[in-house]
Motif scaffolding. Structure first.
Motif, PDB file in Angstrom:
ATOM      1  N   ASP A  14       8.098   6.852  -7.266  1.00  0.00           N
ATOM      2  CA  ASP A  14       6.923   7.709  -7.111  1.00  0.00           C
ATOM      3  C   ASP A  14       5.757   7.002  -6.441  1.00  0.00           C
ATOM      4  N   PRO A  60       3.378   6.050  -3.721  1.00  0.00           N
ATOM      5  CA  PRO A  60       3.107   6.604  -2.391  1.00  0.00           C
ATOM      6  C   PRO A  60       3.293   5.534  -1.316  1.00  0.00           C
ATOM      7  N   ASP A  61       3.418   5.961  -0.077  1.00  0.00           N
ATOM      8  CA  ASP A  61       3.544   5.035   1.034  1.00  0.00           C
ATOM      9  C   ASP A  61       2.346   4.086   1.044  1.00  0.00           C
ATOM     10  N   GLN A  62       2.627   2.785   1.050  1.00  0.00           N
ATOM     11  CA  GLN A  62       1.581   1.768   0.997  1.00  0.00           C
ATOM     12  C   GLN A  62       1.440   1.017   2.328  1.00  0.00           C
ATOM     13  N   THR A  63       1.971   1.566   3.388  1.00  0.00           N
ATOM     14  CA  THR A  63       1.884   0.920   4.697  1.00  0.00           C
ATOM     15  C   THR A  63       0.422   0.672   5.075  1.00  0.00           C
ATOM     16  N   ARG A 120      -1.594  -1.406   3.574  1.00  0.00           N
ATOM     17  CA  ARG A 120      -2.404  -1.852   2.432  1.00  0.00           C
ATOM     18  C   ARG A 120      -1.956  -3.241   1.986  1.00  0.00           C
ATOM     19  N   ARG A 140       8.828  -2.551  -0.980  1.00  0.00           N
ATOM     20  CA  ARG A 140       9.703  -1.435  -0.610  1.00  0.00           C
ATOM     21  C   ARG A 140       8.900  -0.199  -0.204  1.00  0.00           C
ATOM     22  N   ALA A 141       7.672  -0.099  -0.733  1.00  0.00           N
ATOM     23  CA  ALA A 141       6.814   1.043  -0.397  1.00  0.00           C
ATOM     24  C   ALA A 141       6.009   0.807   0.880  1.00  0.00           C
ATOM     25  N   GLY A 142       6.237  -0.330   1.545  1.00  0.00           N
ATOM     26  CA  GLY A 142       5.585  -0.587   2.825  1.00  0.00           C
ATOM     27  C   GLY A 142       4.368  -1.464   2.780  1.00  0.00           C
ATOM     28  N   ALA A 143       4.002  -1.973   1.588  1.00  0.00           N
ATOM     29  CA  ALA A 143       2.792  -2.770   1.459  1.00  0.00           C
ATOM     30  C   ALA A 143       2.952  -4.158   2.069  1.00  0.00           C
ATOM     31  N   ARG A 178       6.388  -8.680   5.870  1.00  0.00           N
ATOM     32  CA  ARG A 178       5.087  -8.278   5.332  1.00  0.00           C
ATOM     33  C   ARG A 178       4.694  -9.073   4.091  1.00  0.00           C
TER      34      ARG A 178
END
Length: 315
Positions: free
Chosen positions: A32, A34-37, A39, A60-63, A85
């Protein structure tokens, strides 16, 4: 950290790979997030246990994730698992000089997750002479937060514990220089200090009109090396508890992740598992002790912490 989650013997997030005997059932989980790209998160003690699980889920969420650990070699495999990242930076929370060195080059941050800690070691002291648990779990993170606060865009997450309920703050002798040392009381004091710090930071940020949130969390009962590497005669009992009652480190990280990314996590809130008396399950609002809500002691603890660390918050 010598004083943090990657400490060889007293790791705060030193993880066990084992999974809990009972499946965790609940609504909110890592899927759940949210996309953290775009951040940037800093996670202390991210080389193992709860910190590792937190860092991996954010990755995995893009952070973009900075793994702030005493032992950078142990953190490298976690960084590789996240990918390009992720970066590793040395941070020893038991050494204020190391805290200042880390903060000096940390850059802009969206979320700081104060995860690392030690639990119930024999009496030891930090490089600056503080009792190890109070100095690492509370003072190290207090100083780190104060030094970074003007570069934090979104929120500060502070990891406390159910053990805070058994703690009291000795403002005269927090470092056990005059009173008899008792490892579990010292641990409870440090975790109560963490929670009071988060509550007081939220009050001060709110009074200043800041949009930065201060949010506290606890993992419930999660299976990590924290319980079994404290050179205690209770180690065999805690090892058994890890196998029979505890949830996995991944599930134990869910409250921290919720506090760090959920739009519903409010400043001044405290979040933990909702099942089995707060020991396991999906995250939600958690109760706290009367001592944790004592605003007079919290203000005095804040002043003491500033005096001991030499870090003044610019709020």
């Amino acid at each position: 950290m010598t004083s943090a989650a990657d400490a060889p013997a007293t790791s705060a997030s030193g993880a066990r790979a084992g999974t809990a005997r009972f499946a965790v059932v609940g609504a909110w989980n890592a899927a759940d997030i949210p996309d953290q790209t775009g951040r940037h998160f800093v996670v202390t003690g991210a080389n193992s246990g709860l910190g590792r699980a937190t860092a991996l889920a954010l990755g995995r969420a893009g952070a973009t994730v900075t793994l702030a650990c005493r032992d950078v070699l142990k953190a490298q495999p976690v960084a590789r698992e996240i990918g390009t990242r992720a970066s590793v930076r040395r941070l020893d929370l038991a050494d204020l000089a190391s805290v200042r060195e880390f903060a000096a080059v940390a850059g802009d941050i969206d979320v700081l997750i104060n995860n690392a800690g030690v639990m119930a070691p024999p009496l030891r002291r930090t490089r600056d002479g503080f009792e190890l648990q109070f100095g690492t779990n509370h003072l190290g993170h207090f100083a780190l937060t104060g030094l970074l606060l003007d570069r934090i865009a979104d929120r500060v997450v502070v990891l406390s514990s159910l053990a805070h309920q058994f703690g009291s703050i000795d403002l005269v002798d927090p470092d056990y220089e005059r009173r008899r040392y008792e490892r579990w009381s010292a641990y409870a004091q440090s975790k109560l200090a963490d929670l009071m710090f988060s509550f007081e930071l939220a009050r001060r940020l709110d009074a200043a009109g800041s949009t930065v949130r201060a949010v506290a969390a606890h993992p419930g009962y999660a299976a990590t090396a924290l319980q079994t590497r404290n050179t205690s005669i209770l180690n065999p009992i805690m090892e058994l508890g890890n196998r029979l009652l505890a949830q996995s480190a991944d599930d134990g990280a869910r409250p921290s992740l919720y506090a760090a990314v959920s739009p519903d996590a409010r400043s001044g809130g405290f979040y933990g598992p909702k099942a089995l008396f707060g020991m396991r399950g999906a995250p939600g609002p958690s109760g706290s002790s009367r001592a944790a809500r004592n605003t007079d002691v919290a203000a005095k603890l804040w002043t003491l912490s500033e005096d001991l660390t030499g870090v003044r918050f610019r709020i």
